[in-house]
Enzyme design. Structure first.
Site, PDB file in Angstrom:
ATOM      1  N   HIS A  81       0.800  -1.227   0.000  1.00 19.28           N
ATOM      2  CA  HIS A  81       0.000   0.000   0.000  1.00 19.28           C
ATOM      3  C   HIS A  81       0.839   1.286   0.000  1.00 19.28           C
ATOM      4  O   HIS A  81       0.573   2.228   0.744  1.00 19.28           O
ATOM      5  CB  HIS A  81      -0.956   0.001   1.189  1.00 19.28           C
ATOM      6  CG  HIS A  81      -1.988  -1.096   1.140  1.00 19.28           C
ATOM      7  ND1 HIS A  81      -2.525  -1.553  -0.034  1.00 19.28           N
ATOM      8  CD2 HIS A  81      -2.577  -1.838   2.138  1.00 19.28           C
ATOM      9  CE1 HIS A  81      -3.403  -2.515   0.227  1.00 19.28           C
ATOM     10  NE2 HIS A  81      -3.450  -2.713   1.521  1.00 19.28           N
TER      11      HIS A  81
ATOM     12  N   HIS B 196      -9.952   1.343   1.068  1.00 23.73           N
ATOM     13  CA  HIS B 196      -9.665   0.171   1.914  1.00 23.73           C
ATOM     14  C   HIS B 196     -10.615   0.039   3.113  1.00 23.73           C
ATOM     15  O   HIS B 196     -10.220  -0.408   4.187  1.00 23.73           O
ATOM     16  CB  HIS B 196      -8.212   0.237   2.396  1.00 23.73           C
ATOM     17  CG  HIS B 196      -7.621  -1.076   2.772  1.00 23.73           C
ATOM     18  ND1 HIS B 196      -8.060  -1.827   3.851  1.00 23.73           N
ATOM     19  CD2 HIS B 196      -6.625  -1.796   2.221  1.00 23.73           C
ATOM     20  CE1 HIS B 196      -7.342  -2.934   3.936  1.00 23.73           C
ATOM     21  NE2 HIS B 196      -6.468  -2.942   2.956  1.00 23.73           N
TER      22      HIS B 196
ATOM     23  N   GLU C  38     -11.533  -4.335  -2.219  1.00 19.96           N
ATOM     24  CA  GLU C  38     -10.667  -3.262  -2.707  1.00 19.96           C
ATOM     25  C   GLU C  38     -10.606  -3.327  -4.226  1.00 19.96           C
ATOM     26  O   GLU C  38      -9.843  -4.111  -4.785  1.00 19.96           O
ATOM     27  CB  GLU C  38      -9.260  -3.420  -2.127  1.00 19.96           C
ATOM     28  CG  GLU C  38      -9.197  -3.437  -0.616  1.00 19.96           C
ATOM     29  CD  GLU C  38      -7.920  -4.125  -0.124  1.00 19.96           C
ATOM     30  OE1 GLU C  38      -6.825  -3.674  -0.476  1.00 19.96           O
ATOM     31  OE2 GLU C  38      -8.034  -5.134   0.600  1.00 19.96           O
TER      32      GLU C  38
END
Ligand SMILES: *[C@@H]1O[C@H](CO)[C@@H](O)[C@H](O)[C@H]1NC(C)=O
Ligand SMILES: *[C@@H]1O[C@H](CO)[C@@H](O)[C@H](O)[C@H]1NC(C)=O
Ligand SMILES: *[C@@H]1O[C@H](CO)[C@@H](O)[C@H](O)[C@H]1NC(C)=O
Ligand SMILES: *[C@@H]1O[C@H](CO)[C@@H](O)[C@H](O)[C@H]1NC(C)=O
Length: 377
Positions: free
Chosen positions: A115, A190, A342
């Site tokens: 991420h 998220h 996601e």
């Protein structure tokens, strides 16, 4: 170090139809509502803090996991509610080569990047801009400029997320512009959802359908092998709606205490996207087609959600690593307290030429839209 003030446990800004301007470097909470649907967000990580909708008995139900105070997000390891990037998901070996240049990234999960690195988009303060309500609901927009070299990525990138709330749906538009160098961009929302209510226990009995005939298998560090394989005959098969928990313990499929896997969404068209909620400057992809990616429903609350997106992939994650996380109202989240859908590009695309490219050339735009539609019965 962000500046936090004492009032961060309070709702301080933005009711319906009011313009909100952030003061740079200040963390705030924003509240927007439409009918009986209300949402709280913060400009720290452009995060969704709560989304409350009536359940089948009319009881207000908060269906996203999170914390009471924005300060709790500072040391957060879960990515609750955040926009993640500059490149969401994992990059194997925390490196890639683009047009002959090699880039070393921040390795924040084993030797890989997760991420966007330690201080990815989820861990920075964004600027906020509210707008007057229009027929499309109240959009709340967050901006951030990710600088050349941030977490190792090339070039300045302007990132923007727009949240538009309606009583029965939430639209999330993710946009970026590569200002001066070509760079990978892969943005994702998220949020950990629990349609039974954030404090209703595990999600294993909720029914899920994922419109994907193929998935991208991973190695023991959750890095894609590069294959794109049929879900048929594996516990990853959610083509027909069934309970999340029904195959979650099947051996031999690298299911580590639950699902954490990318699906290649099938190309069935669902609907034409209406004109984008803000239409303010960025090159719009109005009319780009949304595909129905997943449908999820909780019997406990009667709340269902359809997720449609323009992105090619969907990472389905069942909150496998949550352990004793003290959340809203003191509720303790354990494994499977929520699920993430996601929508995004495929993981580690920068190292797999056969995956859809995430490279945005200097001067070019990235855009990705996801529509979450709610239905209670
Ligand atoms: C909001 O909830 C109240 C109480 O349940 C109900 O009376 C009202 O009709 C609802 N309003 C909308 C717009 O759904
Ligand atoms: C990239 O462009 C921005 C303005 O758009 C400029 O401020 C910055 O210095 C440039 N960075 C590089 C590395 O060229
Ligand atoms: C790679 O370099 C070539 C030659 O300079 C250029 O034409 C091309 O646009 C570059 N590609 C990317 C993705 O930056
Ligand atoms: C969700 O998708 C299903 C198709 O699987 C459809 O029957 C239903 O009407 C959709 N609900 C909403 C609220 O869009």
């Amino acid at each position: 170090m962000p500046k936090f003030s004492f009032w961060l446990c309070l709702i301080i800004a933005a009711t319906f139809g009011i313009v909100v301007n952030s003061i740079e470097n200040e963390v705030k909470i924003y509240w927007i509502y439409q009918g009986n649907t209300t949402m709280k967000l913060t400009n720290f990580g452009a995060r969704i803090i709560s989304l409350v909708i009536p359940d089948k008995n009319g009881k207000p139900t908060d269906i996203v996991l999170g914390y009471d105070c924005v300060e709790d997000y500072l040391n957060d390891k879960t990515y609750f509610g955040a926009i993640v990037g500059r490149v969401a998901n994992r990059i194997g070996g925390a490196q890639f080569t683009l047009n002959g240049s090699h880039y070393k990234l921040d390795a924040n999960e084993n030797q890989n990047t997760l991420h966007g690195g330690r201080k990815g988009l989820s861990q920075v303060i964004w600027e906020a801009e509210g707008r007057y309500a229009d027929d499309e609901g109240l959009p709340l927009t967050f901006f951030y400029t990710s600088r050349d070299g941030e977490e190792g990525f090339p070039g300045d990138v302007l990132v923007r997320v727009t949240y538009s709330l309606n009583p029965k749906n939430l639209r999330v538009e993710l946009e970026a512009k590569a200002l001066n160098k070509s760079t990978p961009v892969n943005l994702a929302q998220h949020t950990y959802w629990n349609l039974g209510g954030h404090n209703s226990g595990d999600i294993l009995s909720d029914e899920v359908q994922i419109f994907a005939s193929n998935f991208t298998p991973v190695n023991d560090q959750l890095i894609p092998t590069g294959e794109i394989l049929p879900v048929n005959g594996t516990p990853y098969d959610f083509l027909k709606s069934h309970k999340i928990g029904s195959h979650i313990n099947e051996k031999g499929h690298l299911l580590r205490n639950g699902y954490d896997i990318n699906y290649a969404i099938d190309h069935e068209v669902k609907q034409k996207s209406p004109v984008s909620g803000c239409g303010c400057g960025f090159q719009g992809d109005d009319g780009e087609r949304l595909k129905l990616a997943a449908v999820v429903r909780s019997k406990k609350s009667g709340i269902g959600m359809n997720i449609s997106t323009t992105a090619p992939g969907l990472q389905f994650y069942t909150g496998n690593y949550l352990k004793n996380v003290k959340g809203k109202g003191g509720y303790i989240y354990q494994a499977h307290a929520g699920y993430c859908f996601e929508t995004q590009g495929f993981p580690d695309s920068v190292n797999h030429p056969n995956f859809p490219s995430q490279i945005v050339k200097a001067g070019d735009y990235y855009s990705h839209e996801t529509l979450y539609e709610f239905e209670t019965k």
